[in-house]
Design an enzyme around this catalytic site. Structure first.
Site, short mmCIF file in Angstrom:
data_model
loop_
_atom_site.label_atom_id
_atom_site.label_comp_id
_atom_site.label_asym_id
_atom_site.label_seq_id
_atom_site.Cartn_x
_atom_site.Cartn_y
_atom_site.Cartn_z
N HIS A 166 0.84 -1.19 0.00
CA HIS A 166 0.00 0.00 0.00
C HIS A 166 0.89 1.25 0.00
O HIS A 166 0.67 2.19 -0.75
CB HIS A 166 -0.93 -0.01 1.22
N GLU A 176 0.80 8.38 -3.74
CA GLU A 176 1.68 8.01 -2.62
C GLU A 176 2.95 8.86 -2.61
O GLU A 176 3.47 9.19 -1.55
CB GLU A 176 2.03 6.51 -2.69
N HIS A 184 3.28 10.93 0.72
CA HIS A 184 4.26 10.36 1.66
C HIS A 184 5.70 10.44 1.16
O HIS A 184 6.61 10.66 1.94
CB HIS A 184 3.91 8.89 1.93
#
Ligand code: NAG
Ligand code: NAG
Ligand code: NAG
Length: 231
Positions: free
Chosen positions: A54, A101, A105
């Site tokens: 993920h 992502e 992040h």
């Protein structure tokens, strides 16, 4: 003597890098999800029967540099592995998930010199994913997708015994099906030097609030756990 001087220099370097980066993260969270459960929650379709990636999330910071654009060309050599290990379950064969992502992040992880470009970030995530080999370890110790239910401690026990650290294990809690929870997500945590770390330690408020899939929450210790086979 020389060794002591070296230590002092290292300490000075560490201190100055910590002081110049007040938001530098302390921990990385490698998050795996189980495609059948993810798709149960998100109403998608996946026949994948292994734990996929993920994300790799620092414990501090979200969207740290919105002008650092995702550029798939920079990870071209990783794409075969990305497609297999980090697939976009909602929109297969697009790069949207990786882009998301990266902004959310990756741009924060990139505050560390070990992860300060897209290739370093995505290749480290893949490297950790393969090293951890969550899918292989669960199978090896008899935790396989099944129509029978597991107790939570069976699953947690295998992971704690093998890796020697505490994972964070999340389940979906379908309201229709009271008395059962569905295994959904497993987090393994790392120090900045990529050694394993207990996930419960240093759990910041920020990292709790950023869990995107709100339907997943930490599994209950008493309720039987369903680990659904792929369709
Ligand atoms: C899963 O689905 C894909 C595309 O729909 C198909 O190509 C593949 O053979 C399927 N895999 C399995 C194991 O059924
Ligand atoms: C954000 O990323 C861009 C592009 O890589 C870079 O030029 C810029 O210095 C970064 N900004 C900060 C605050 O790190
Ligand atoms: C993306 O990265 C490639 C390879 O580094 C580079 O040649 C290209 O200019 C980049 N594209 C953009 C839009 O920045």
């Amino acid at each position: 003597m020389r060794f002591r001087l070296y230590l002092l220099l290292c300490l000075a370097a560490t201190l100055s890098s910590v002081m110049s980066r007040p938001h530098m993260w302390n921990k990385l969270i490698l998050t795996h999800h189980w495609p059948s459960t993810f798709c149960h929650v998100e109403h998608c379709h996946s026949n994948l029967s292994y734990w996929t990636l993920h994300g790799l999330w620092p414990d501090k910071g979200i969207n740290c540099n919105s002008s650092w654009h995702f550029n798939v060309t920079q990870i071209e050599d990783l794409l075969p592995d990305m497609k297999q290990s980090w697939p976009d379950l909602l929109h297969p064969s697009t790069t949207g998930f990786w882009k998301y992502e990266w902004y959310k992040h990756g741009t924060c992880a990139a505050e560390a010199s070990s992860l300060d470009n897209q290739h370093k970030y995505f290749s480290k995530a893949l490297e950790l994913y393969h090293k951890v080999d969550m899918d292989g370890i669960l199978r090896k110790f008899g935790i396989t997708p099944s129509e029978k239910y597991y107790s939570f401690s069976q699953i947690e026990g295998v992971i704690e015994n093998f890796y020697g650290i505490k994972p964070k294990i999340q389940c979906a809690h379908p309201s229709k099906n009271v008395g059962v929870q569905i295994l959904g997500q497993i987090e393994i945590c790392f120090n900045p030097d990529f050694t394993l770390l207990d996930c419960e330690k240093q759990l910041s408020k920020e990292s709790i609030s950023k869990v995107k899939v709100s339907e997943f929450s930490v599994c209950d210790h008493e309720t039987p756990v369903y680990y659904p086979p792929a369709p």
